[in-house]
Design a protein around this motif. Structure first.
Motif, PDB file in Angstrom:
ATOM      1  N   SER A 280       0.843  -1.188   0.000  1.00 20.40           N
ATOM      2  CA  SER A 280       0.000   0.000   0.000  1.00 20.40           C
ATOM      3  C   SER A 280       0.881   1.242   0.000  1.00 20.40           C
ATOM      4  CB  SER A 280      -0.931   0.004   1.218  1.00 20.40           C
ATOM      5  OG  SER A 280      -0.177  -0.056   2.414  1.00 20.40           O
ATOM      6  N   GLU A 281       0.242   2.378  -0.193  1.00 20.28           N
ATOM      7  CA  GLU A 281       0.961   3.642  -0.307  1.00 20.28           C
ATOM      8  C   GLU A 281       1.840   3.880   0.930  1.00 20.28           C
ATOM      9  OE1 GLU A 281       0.090   8.217  -1.777  1.00 20.28           O
ATOM     10  OE2 GLU A 281      -1.541   7.005  -0.974  1.00 20.28           O
ATOM     11  N   GLY A 315       4.359   5.441  -4.093  1.00 18.59           N
ATOM     12  CA  GLY A 315       3.857   6.805  -3.950  1.00 18.59           C
ATOM     13  C   GLY A 315       2.533   6.976  -4.653  1.00 18.59           C
ATOM     14  N   PRO A 316       2.079   8.241  -4.824  1.00 17.26           N
ATOM     15  CA  PRO A 316       0.782   8.513  -5.461  1.00 17.26           C
ATOM     16  C   PRO A 316       0.679   7.952  -6.875  1.00 17.26           C
ATOM     17  CG  PRO A 316       1.582  10.458  -4.304  1.00 17.26           C
ATOM     18  CD  PRO A 316       2.699   9.466  -4.283  1.00 17.26           C
ATOM     19  N   ASN A 317       1.775   8.024  -7.664  1.00 17.83           N
ATOM     20  CA  ASN A 317       1.712   7.507  -9.031  1.00 17.83           C
ATOM     21  C   ASN A 317       1.464   5.995  -9.049  1.00 17.83           C
ATOM     22  OD1 ASN A 317       2.154  10.035 -10.109  1.00 17.83           O
ATOM     23  ND2 ASN A 317       4.359   9.748 -10.325  1.00 17.83           N
ATOM     24  N   THR A 318       2.139   5.297  -8.150  1.00 14.42           N
ATOM     25  CA  THR A 318       1.934   3.845  -8.075  1.00 14.42           C
ATOM     26  C   THR A 318       0.516   3.529  -7.621  1.00 14.42           C
ATOM     27  OG1 THR A 318       4.273   3.486  -7.594  1.00 14.42           O
ATOM     28  CG2 THR A 318       2.760   1.714  -7.024  1.00 14.42           C
ATOM     29  N   LYS A 319       0.032   4.278  -6.639  1.00 20.64           N
ATOM     30  CA  LYS A 319      -1.341   4.046  -6.182  1.00 20.64           C
ATOM     31  C   LYS A 319      -2.339   4.282  -7.303  1.00 20.64           C
ATOM     32  CE  LYS A 319      -4.734   5.299  -2.642  1.00 20.64           C
ATOM     33  NZ  LYS A 319      -5.013   6.104  -1.431  1.00 20.64           N
ATOM     34  N   ASP A 320      -2.131   5.370  -8.076  1.00 17.62           N
ATOM     35  CA  ASP A 320      -3.038   5.654  -9.191  1.00 17.62           C
ATOM     36  C   ASP A 320      -3.000   4.528 -10.225  1.00 17.62           C
ATOM     37  OD1 ASP A 320      -3.753   8.025  -7.994  1.00 17.62           O
ATOM     38  OD2 ASP A 320      -2.427   9.273  -9.230  1.00 17.62           O
ATOM     39  N   GLY A 335      -6.592   0.858  -4.277  1.00 21.18           N
ATOM     40  CA  GLY A 335      -5.174   1.193  -4.339  1.00 21.18           C
ATOM     41  C   GLY A 335      -4.295   0.334  -3.458  1.00 21.18           C
TER      42      GLY A 335
END
Length: 449
Positions: A280-281, A315-320, A335
């Motif tokens: 996870s993030e 990070g956010p890019n991976t979560k997106d 996510g």
């Protein structure tokens, strides 16, 4: 066997002794405890006596669930209603109101020893017709009438080293991962199996120790599995299917005496895992890099999904990217990468290799299975060829025969590559390491042309 105790939503009860040709019934766990308490206890008993007994009944049942006591022996139920083996259960009986109220309040709590994970095997008997080591049900009445609290009653019988813990509620699931484990697999189930085999080997020293315990099904793991299978009269094929998995579970329970009042016990250290269950993030590391690699490959061949850098940072890019893939795969877009998302991602990745026309690209998609000592395949042969090409530019790497067998020479070459290029020196080739080796070899080829 699950890592940590939980309250199952339902429990399946065999209406007879284990081998009796009797039916099974599946009931909500809450209703099961209400039934057992109403079958074994008198509603006129002092409330503190009722509570102490119900704690013991819950803990006993959860010990059966946690150890998969019957399922690990091939039965299709979780517990029996025979008091010679388990606790009383009368199907469709009336439930006492005050008993039901107490169970409603404490049904998610169980007894355990400090420092240990498993629910206490809270042995008990009625204390009049039958005497036993553990709690006396009629004896709890006397202690409650003396003013003892439920906890004081319990420690009177089970000792002062006693915790009352709360467990989460979730659907009952069997611990078997749902597919055979074999050479090259890398997952938490392998790590669980390795840890249990190492503990079993203390009692059965013919089983070789596995080191490191890291979730990688390597040659030493296969050898340990084969020896276990030989000892317990299973087909010694080195593959952990349901029969081997549950035999390991059963023997592990036995050597730790988990279904005894004075169990050796499972510690927190025993169930700590090197491999994450979920990503996870905010997480970092090689598992995140591997996730990013698969996401990037799938994104490269699918315009609906983004391509992200492989930097090991969730990070956010991976979560997106995870959310985009989950939407694409029809999964809950939270996510978070759990078992379902991993399975869908690997399936999508493998589908790419199957649908690509031959000779479209000079890049070979890495296999999802990790290559380890003892692996034998065409992928190993390719790997050896690439390592030999790299060795022409990096003399620290010793050239190796291109046999398709992952022996010690191949492992040493891999470890040298990992050291030279700043990768974790494991000697194992997961898909990301495979990709790096292939990319390096292709770069050297192109530079030499």
């Amino acid at each position: 066997m699950p890592d940590f105790p939980y309250i199952p939503e339902t429990i399946t009860v065999h209406l007879g002794r284990p081998d009796d040709p009797a039916p099974n019934v599946t009931v909500p766990f809450l209703e099961y405890i209400q039934n057992v308490a109403s079958s074994e206890l008198y509603p006129t008993w002092p409330e503190n006596a009722l509570r102490a007994n119900i704690y013991a009944e819950i803990s006993f049942a959860l010990n059966r669930i946690y150890t998969e006591w019957y399922r690990s022996r091939g039965y299709d139920f979780d517990i029996t209603n025979s008091t010679a083996y388990d606790q009383a259960f009368v199907n469709n009986r009336d439930i006492f109101g005050n008993v039901a109220n107490i169970v409603n309040e404490i049904f998610d709590q169980y007894l355990a020893r400090p420092g240990y994970v498993q629910p206490l095997f809270a042995a008990y008997c009625d204390g009049r017709r039958v005497q036993c080591e553990g709690l006396s049900q009629w004896g709890t009445v006397d202690l409650a009438e003396q003013g003892m609290t439920p906890y004081e009653i319990l420690t009177h019988y089970y000792g002062d080293n006693l915790d009352i813990r709360t467990a989460p509620i979730r659907p009952l699931v069997q611990s078997y991962p749902g597919h055979p484990l074999r050479l090259g697999d890398v997952e938490v189930s392998v790590e669980i199996m390795q840890q249990r085999l190492n503990r079993i080997s203390n009692n059965y020293p013919a089983i070789p120790k596995i080191y490191p315990v890291n979730g990688v099904f390597d040659l030493s793991t296969e050898n340990a599995v084969k020896e276990f299978q030989r000892i317990f009269n299973l087909t010694p094929d080195g593959i952990v299917g349901p029969a081997t998995w549950y035999q390991i579970t059963s023997v592990y329970n036995a050597v730790l005496r988990l279904a005894e009042l004075n169990a050796e016990g499972v510690t927190l250290q025993d169930v700590s895992r090197e491999l994450p269950y979920v990503l996870s993030e905010g997480m970092r590391g090689d598992a995140v890099r591997l996730l990013q690699f698969f996401l990037s490959v799938v994104g490269t061949y699918n315009d609906q999904l983004p391509v992200i850098p492989v930097d090991g940072i969730f990070g956010p890019n991976t979560k997106d990217a995870v959310i985009a893939f989950q939407n694409y795969a029809g999964l809950t877009p939270d996510g978070i990468v759990g078992a379902n998302t991993w399975a869908a991602l690997l399936s999508a990745y493998e589908e790419i290799e199957l649908t690509q026309p031959a000779n479209v690209s000079t890049v070979v998609l890495p296999p999802t299975q990790t290559l380890v000592l003892g692996s034998r395949s065409e992928d190993v042969s390719r790997l050896q060829g690439w390592l030999n090409r790299i060795a022409q530019e990096y003399p620290q790497i010793t050239p190796i025969p291109q046999t398709g067998y992952y022996g010690e020479m191949t492992r040493d070459a891999v470890m040298t590559f990992q050291q030279l290029f700043g990768l974790p020196v494991t000697g194992n080739v997961n898909p990301l390491v495979f990709y790096y080796i292939e990319l390096t070899a292709n770069s050297i080829n192109q530079a030499g042309q």
